[in-house]
Design an enzyme around this catalytic site. Structure first.
Site, PDB file in Angstrom:
ATOM      1  CE1 TYR A 162      51.250  47.819   2.560  1.00  0.00           C
ATOM      2  CE2 TYR A 162      49.801  47.220   4.372  1.00  0.00           C
ATOM      3  CZ  TYR A 162      49.986  47.761   3.112  1.00  0.00           C
ATOM      4  OH  TYR A 162      48.919  48.270   2.411  1.00  0.00           O
ATOM      5  CE  LYS A 166      50.223  51.338   3.022  1.00  0.00           C
ATOM      6  NZ  LYS A 166      50.097  52.305   1.898  1.00  0.00           N
TER       7      LYS A 166
END
Length: 525
Positions: A162, A166
């Site tokens: 994750y 990002k």
């Protein structure tokens, strides 16, 4: 009227972002997976704002093919695109995307990369226009880009993926900002929002933790609509619209360019694929293309069966028995093939034995008629190989010939049949060296188990290579004199093919190498 696309605009921050845009009278497209959830969201937005110009675009960011279809649907409407908000994302999950990339990173970053890339010309035509990347403050945690994680299944520590996804959105923001002065590109951190992205986020509002989706969309709307952001680009903003210093990785222009180029290779970009038509007349020991006696619908059904039933469900019992048998007989070639199949998960032997659909391909009328012209009536299928070439992974790239002198003996002819079950192009299939150039390729090494030779190919010869280009349901024949290799798949699409090894009945198939079975399958009437 401004035209906007909001990915994940059916819930949470995306829904509130869509409401905010609709209140301004903008034409808003909600791009998401669920038609039913999008319908409810559209009704909610229309009721809240009175804006009738809210539409749905089907989009599954985990699938590059879905992204392409979404873009095609939007471009067919012949509208401008003034605002693109890349909001959708997943926090957890395990597995890979249909193209073989890690699921979280493939959804959050790679899907948005392709969507933005394919819409970039439209955004520039509609300038001044704006792109907003919904990132996270967790993008500040990584100290390096972990390339190897992107082409594997999700590890136990999914949060790392994750964070990486990002961070990649920040690098993409910086790369796009440098490409156009007419499209502003900014990233935002919405904060810890009481959304539905995880169970913790859903429960947070009951414990008074985090902010509401309405507050969470502030920075997205600020970058997308505020006059104060009209000339601001390449920046990262917090939930209140204050600038966050970008991490050193995002300021590394060389790294931004590297991610951009690698992403283009992985997704295929918008380069044309499959536009070539090549006829193979046998000059180089390759004939075709020919067509199977199957309709496109039948091919699609078989392809779907392979992806859903054959590839995910290996014959564990047969493989285990084969491994023990090979170990007992010291058949190291068989052990090696079993290891390759289990490790790469792109190469599957003899799956026609447990799949009536694949057996149907092996006994196709048109296929057998063509093979008989080369080998006569008494045909035996002594080996089959199902190959899956994912953009995320590299198939065996070595130049070689399929001679198999240690697997076959006796007098007689053999032929290899390469069947395309998806579109095969110059960017995802295989290529071969013209017969006139083959003598310029020195032998480099010999496989001790099969006897196949591997070759060193000079750059001057590589410039002469010929790609195999086929539509789904077409096939070519080639002999064991052809030097060829699989190409790196830069098409952005999965390539599925079936290779059959067929011999005359006078050719003896030696035992001890095939990991599934030793007896050939008769293809005679």
């Amino acid at each position: 009227m401004q035209v906007c696309i909001v990915t994940g605009g059916n819930s949470g921050v995306g829904l509130m972002t869509s409401v905010g845009l609709a209140k301004l009278g903008y034409h808003v497209f909600i791009a998401c997976r669920s038609h039913s959830k999008a319908t409810k969201a559209i009704a909610y937005i229309s009721q809240k704002t009175g804006n009738p110009n809210i539409e749905y675009l089907p989009l599954n960011l985990a699938s590059l093919e879905s992204v392409r279809q979404c873009v095609e649907l939007f471009l067919a409407k012949n509208l401008p695109l003034n605002i693109l908000i890349n909001n959708a994302g997943i926090f957890n999950g395990h597995g890979v995307t249909p193209e073989g990339f890690e699921l979280i990173w493939g959804t959050n970053y790679l899907g948005h990369f392709l969507l933005t890339y394919l819409l970039w010309d439209k955004l520039q035509e509609s300038a001044p226009s704006r792109v907003v990347m919904v990132s996270s403050d967790l993008a500040l945690k990584p100290t390096t880009i972990k390339w190897d994680l992107f082409v594997k299944s999700t590890p136990f520590n999914f949060i790392e993926l994750y964070n990486q996804s990002k961070l990649c959105l920040l690098l993409l923001t910086r790369q796009l900002y440098q490409q156009s002065s007419h499209v502003t590109v900014n990233a935002v951190h919405p904060g810890f929002v009481q959304s539905n992205i995880t169970i913790g986020h859903r429960l947070s509002k009951f414990f008074g933790i985090g902010i509401s989706p309405k507050k969470g969309c502030y920075s997205s709307l600020f970058c997308a609509t505020s006059p104060d952001c009209e000339l601001i680009t390449g920046k990262f903003f917090d939930p209140k619209g204050k600038e966050i210093p970008l991490p050193p990785l995002a300021l590394n222009n060389q790294l931004c360019q590297q991610l951009w180029e690698q992403s283009l290779d992985w997704t295929g970009g918008n380069k044309p694929v499959g536009t070539q038509i090549i006829n193979y007349d046998g000059t180089d020991e390759v004939w075709g293309p020919y067509s199977l006696n199957l309709t496109p619908e039948e091919i699609a059904t078989i392809r779907q069966h392979i992806f859903k039933e054959v590839l995910p469900k290996p014959p564990i019992k047969v493989l285990l028995i084969s491994a023990l048998t090979a170990l007992f007989k010291l058949q190291f070639g068989s052990i090696m093939l079993l290891f390759v199949q289990c490790y790469k998960r792109q190469f599957y032997m003899e799956r026609h034995l447990d799949s009536p659909q694949l057996l149907q391909l092996c006994k196709d009328e048109n296929l057998l008629a063509i093979i008989r012209k080369h080998l006569g009536d008494n045909l035996r299928l002594w080996r089959s190989e199902l190959w899956v070439n994912y953009p995320s992974r590299q198939l065996i790239p070595f130049w070689h010939r399929d001679i198999y002198p240690k697997l076959l003996s006796g007098e007689g002819k053999t032929i290899n049949i390469y069947i395309a079950l998806t579109e095969v192009t110059a960017r995802n299939g295989f290529e071969y060296i013209p017969k006139t150039e083959a003598e310029n390729c020195p032998r480099q090494i010999t496989d001790p188990f099969s006897g196949n030779h591997f070759y060193k190919v000079p750059n001057s010869v590589k410039n002469q290579v010929i790609p195999v280009v086929l539509q789904a349901g077409e096939f070519v024949l080639f002999t064991d004199q052809v030097i060829h290799r699989s190409v790196y798949n830069s098409s952005g699409k999965v390539r599925l093919s079936l290779t059959l090894r067929v011999a005359q009945d006078t050719v003896k198939i030696l035992p001890g190498y095939s990991p599934i079975y030793d007896q050939p399958l008769s293809l005679s009437n």
